[in-house]
Design a protein around this motif. Structure first.
Motif, PDB file in Angstrom:
ATOM      1  N   UNK A 130      66.908  53.124   0.628  1.00 41.75           N
ATOM      2  CA  UNK A 130      66.985  54.589   0.698  1.00 41.75           C
ATOM      3  C   UNK A 130      66.936  55.265  -0.667  1.00 41.75           C
ATOM      4  N   UNK A 131      66.737  54.497  -1.737  1.00 39.51           N
ATOM      5  CA  UNK A 131      66.653  55.093  -3.066  1.00 39.51           C
ATOM      6  C   UNK A 131      67.986  55.618  -3.591  1.00 39.51           C
ATOM      7  N   UNK A 132      69.081  55.006  -3.141  1.00 37.39           N
ATOM      8  CA  UNK A 132      70.420  55.414  -3.579  1.00 37.39           C
ATOM      9  C   UNK A 132      70.851  54.564  -4.772  1.00 37.39           C
ATOM     10  N   UNK A 133      71.424  55.208  -5.771  1.00 40.79           N
ATOM     11  CA  UNK A 133      72.020  54.472  -6.895  1.00 40.79           C
ATOM     12  C   UNK A 133      73.448  54.098  -6.522  1.00 40.79           C
ATOM     13  N   UNK A 164      73.667  46.602  -1.157  1.00 42.82           N
ATOM     14  CA  UNK A 164      72.691  46.810  -2.243  1.00 42.82           C
ATOM     15  C   UNK A 164      71.293  46.997  -1.647  1.00 42.82           C
ATOM     16  N   UNK A 165      70.953  46.148  -0.687  1.00 44.64           N
ATOM     17  CA  UNK A 165      69.624  46.245  -0.043  1.00 44.64           C
ATOM     18  C   UNK A 165      69.470  47.580   0.673  1.00 44.64           C
ATOM     19  N   UNK A 166      70.525  48.041   1.327  1.00 46.25           N
ATOM     20  CA  UNK A 166      70.468  49.325   2.038  1.00 46.25           C
ATOM     21  C   UNK A 166      70.274  50.465   1.043  1.00 46.25           C
ATOM     22  N   UNK A 167      70.970  50.412  -0.088  1.00 42.30           N
ATOM     23  CA  UNK A 167      70.790  51.440  -1.128  1.00 42.30           C
ATOM     24  C   UNK A 167      69.355  51.443  -1.650  1.00 42.30           C
ATOM     25  N   UNK A 205      88.545  53.790 -15.073  1.00 41.89           N
ATOM     26  CA  UNK A 205      87.221  53.196 -15.299  1.00 41.89           C
ATOM     27  C   UNK A 205      86.389  54.155 -16.140  1.00 41.89           C
ATOM     28  N   UNK A 206      85.737  53.630 -17.154  1.00 42.26           N
ATOM     29  CA  UNK A 206      84.844  54.436 -17.977  1.00 42.26           C
ATOM     30  C   UNK A 206      83.396  54.154 -17.594  1.00 42.26           C
ATOM     31  N   UNK A 207      82.510  54.982 -18.069  1.00 43.14           N
ATOM     32  CA  UNK A 207      81.086  54.790 -17.776  1.00 43.14           C
ATOM     33  C   UNK A 207      80.613  53.418 -18.246  1.00 43.14           C
ATOM     34  N   UNK A 208      81.126  52.978 -19.393  1.00 49.97           N
ATOM     35  CA  UNK A 208      80.695  51.697 -19.964  1.00 49.97           C
ATOM     36  C   UNK A 208      81.121  50.513 -19.096  1.00 49.97           C
ATOM     37  N   UNK A 209      82.149  50.687 -18.299  1.00 50.52           N
ATOM     38  CA  UNK A 209      82.651  49.587 -17.467  1.00 50.52           C
ATOM     39  C   UNK A 209      81.924  49.473 -16.136  1.00 50.52           C
ATOM     40  N   UNK A 210      81.145  50.471 -15.791  1.00 48.95           N
ATOM     41  CA  UNK A 210      80.429  50.444 -14.520  1.00 48.95           C
ATOM     42  C   UNK A 210      79.260  49.467 -14.587  1.00 48.95           C
ATOM     43  N   UNK A 211      79.004  48.795 -13.487  1.00 46.37           N
ATOM     44  CA  UNK A 211      77.800  47.961 -13.365  1.00 46.37           C
ATOM     45  C   UNK A 211      76.952  48.515 -12.237  1.00 46.37           C
ATOM     46  N   UNK A 212      75.660  48.443 -12.394  1.00 47.45           N
ATOM     47  CA  UNK A 212      74.746  49.018 -11.404  1.00 47.45           C
ATOM     48  C   UNK A 212      73.830  47.923 -10.862  1.00 47.45           C
ATOM     49  N   UNK A 213      74.041  47.467  -9.613  1.00 49.68           N
ATOM     50  CA  UNK A 213      73.227  46.387  -9.047  1.00 49.68           C
ATOM     51  C   UNK A 213      71.970  46.885  -8.321  1.00 49.68           C
ATOM     52  N   UNK A 214      71.789  48.213  -8.241  1.00 48.95           N
ATOM     53  CA  UNK A 214      70.673  48.745  -7.459  1.00 48.95           C
ATOM     54  C   UNK A 214      69.456  49.017  -8.338  1.00 48.95           C
ATOM     55  N   UNK A 215      68.318  49.181  -7.686  1.00 53.74           N
ATOM     56  CA  UNK A 215      67.082  49.431  -8.421  1.00 53.74           C
ATOM     57  C   UNK A 215      67.123  50.784  -9.120  1.00 53.74           C
ATOM     58  N   UNK A 216      67.678  51.772  -8.451  1.00 56.42           N
ATOM     59  CA  UNK A 216      67.769  53.088  -9.082  1.00 56.42           C
ATOM     60  C   UNK A 216      69.074  53.215  -9.837  1.00 56.42           C
ATOM     61  N   UNK A 217      68.989  53.681 -11.077  1.00 57.13           N
ATOM     62  CA  UNK A 217      70.177  53.936 -11.886  1.00 57.13           C
ATOM     63  C   UNK A 217      70.637  55.378 -11.657  1.00 57.13           C
ATOM     64  N   UNK A 218      71.935  55.647 -11.708  1.00 60.03           N
ATOM     65  CA  UNK A 218      72.400  57.023 -11.526  1.00 60.03           C
ATOM     66  C   UNK A 218      72.044  57.886 -12.726  1.00 60.03           C
TER      67      UNK A 218
END
Length: 510
Positions: A496-499, A490-493, A380-393
């Motif tokens: 707590x402000x977790x990406x 996702x809601x739990x992340x 997996x590359x960075x470009x293939x990752x999807x981020x469903x949370x409010x905070x991005x890594x």
């Protein structure tokens, strides 16, 4: 009537000496092509096979021994009166001993730039046919396929103790040899036709060594390698020092190699019981080892170390301070080797570390059958990752997330890996539930979890793993996603402000 031996070999090692021994025992020799020339040049009397077939070699040597006068002489039962009568009626004399080894198909495959035509021309037809005929008639015919048997066969013939049991043993070796040969040819054509899982699945291996015992002392074991060697393979490694490898050593060392192959930067992997106990990346192999050691200084005791760069003096000094079973690397400097070989029992192996992304089949036996699957080459590359949370890594978290994702792939499921600054800090392996694996990893990491990332080999069906991670100060998570209850995690992340990022790929390892 004199006994007759038919000799036709590709590997001509010691064949002249063997032929001399047969002549001294009263055998007449029939031979072909290059073998005949070699024997005659050694001053040994021998006849060309066409003297008994009364037919010339044709089709560029494709046909020379495929003749009733050869195979009738091999297959006739000596105690069968009807067979004897048919031999006489057709002027066929029995052949009592066959020495044949085959065109070098495996060696031809390994040649750089070899053409398909050359490969096909090195598929032996007459040789296997003679071997199989002689081996089938082992009660009356002695058949030799391996130069290593020449001496014992000659001695047995002198002592007149090459009995049916010995001939059957030689025949068994022939059928193993031809099966191995045919399996390599079948694999070649299967790969050419791109058939992944054909209607029959035939694999073949060559013995490397017998092992003292298997997984436990009451189990017997041996180590085999594939006929076609590959890079990044323990079967192709060279042992420079130490005791011979055990069954468990080989299993662990193979696991370590697969892990260290994931990383391009200088990397060191420490393995116990086929799971990583520490992985570290750095700008030097010495620094990478220190990170792998610091990841779990307790479990590394008695472990297996794999390095993807040459082991230098500084790294050797670090390694020598520990009790380790094996150290593997592409090479060792002279000073490093001198330091490490002061330990009598440590095993030092060099392994070609050229990265090989080729998918291969993994075979797992079950009672009465086998499972075959493609190797897990998923990346997996960075470009293939999807981020469903409010905070991005962050950029730093992304690097650690990708690092830990490569590590968790090689941990027994259920698996959790914690990482920080390109170093594993806690690993939970082989648990019956995911939150249990997370708790083990967090306990192992102790006070290092604040600001760390967490990787899971499979999705979260419940938010409990996220809650456990949040309580320990973990700031980013990588997992496959795809659960019907993804939103709970996702809601739990978000709470707590977790990406959290999804890979859309899982890495179960059973």
């Amino acid at each position: 009537m004199k006994k007759r031996a038919l000799i036709s070999v590709s590997n001509k090692e010691n064949i002249a000496e063997f032929a001399k021994g047969l002549i001294s025992l009263g055998y007449e020799i029939i031979s072909t092509g290059g073998t005949l020339r070699l024997i005659q040049e050694a001053g040994i009397e021998a006849e060309n096979v066409d003297s008994i077939t009364d037919f010339p070699e044709i089709l560029d040597g494709r046909v020379k021994t495929l003749h009733p006068n050869v195979h009738g002489g091999l297959l006739a039962k000596r105690d069968n009166a009807d067979h004897e009568k048919q031999l006489q009626e057709n002027n066929i004399d029995p052949i009592d001993l066959v020495v044949v080894n085959l065109y070098p198909f495996k060696e031809t495959l390994a040649k750089l730039g070899v053409s398909d035509e050359e490969i096909v021309e090195n598929i032996d037809i007459g040789g296997p046919t003679m071997l199989r005929a002689a081996a089938k008639n082992f009660r009356d015919v002695t058949v030799v396929v391996d130069p290593a048997d020449y001496e014992s066969v000659l001695e047995g013939l002198k002592q007149q103790n090459v009995n049916v049991a010995k001939r059957q043993q030689l025949a068994a070796k022939v059928f193993r040899h031809t099966a191995h040969y045919d399996a390599m040819i079948a694999r070649y054509f299967t790969e050419q036709t791109r058939e992944t899982f054909p209607e029959t699945y035939t694999v073949t291996y060559e013995k490397v060594q017998s092992l003292r015992y298997g997984e436990n002392p009451h189990q017997k074991a041996a180590f085999y390698r594939e006929a076609q060697s590959t890079t990044l393979s323990l079967a192709s490694s060279e042992q420079l020092h130490g005791k011979e490898l055990s069954y468990n050593n080989i299993q662990d060392a193979n696991a370590a190699l697969e892990m260290v192959a994931e990383y391009e930067e200088p990397a060191v992997v420490a393995v116990k019981h086929m799971n990583p106990c520490g992985i570290g990346l750095a700008d030097t192999i010495s620094h990478a080892f220190q990170r792998a050691y610091d990841a779990d200084p307790v479990s590394i005791f008695g472990g297996i170390i794999a390095c993807n760069r040459e082991v230098d003096e500084a790294t050797a000094e670090q390694l020598s301070a520990l009790f380790l079973e094996i150290v593997m690397a592409p090479s060792f400097t002279e000073k490093a080797f001198d330091i490490l070989t002061q330990k009598k029992n440590i095993r030092l192996l060099t392994v070609e570390m050229t990265k090989d992304d080729q998918v291969y089949n993994k075979l797992t036996t079950v009672k009465g059958g086998a499972l075959v699957q493609n190797s897990d080459q998923g990346q997996v590359t960075e470009e293939q990752l999807t981020c469903p949370t409010e905070r991005q890594p962050s950029k730093e978290e992304i690097a650690d997330l990708l690092f830990s994702w490569k590590a968790v792939k090689h941990v027994k499921s259920n698996a959790i890996v914690l990482a920080k600054d390109k170093q594993t800090i806690g690993i939970g392996a082989g648990q019956m539930n995911r939150v249990g694996a997370a708790k083990i990893a967090i306990e192992q990491a102790d006070s290092k979890t604040k600001g760390a990332v967490l990787a899971s080999d499979a999705f979260f069906p419940m938010p409990d793993t996220v809650e456990t991670a949040a309580a320990s100060g973990i700031t980013a998570i990588i997992q496959p996603g795809g659960s019907k209850r993804d939103q709970d995690s996702i809601d739990a992340c978000n709470k707590h402000g977790i990406a959290m990022v999804f890979t859309n790929m899982r890495h179960f390892k059973h």
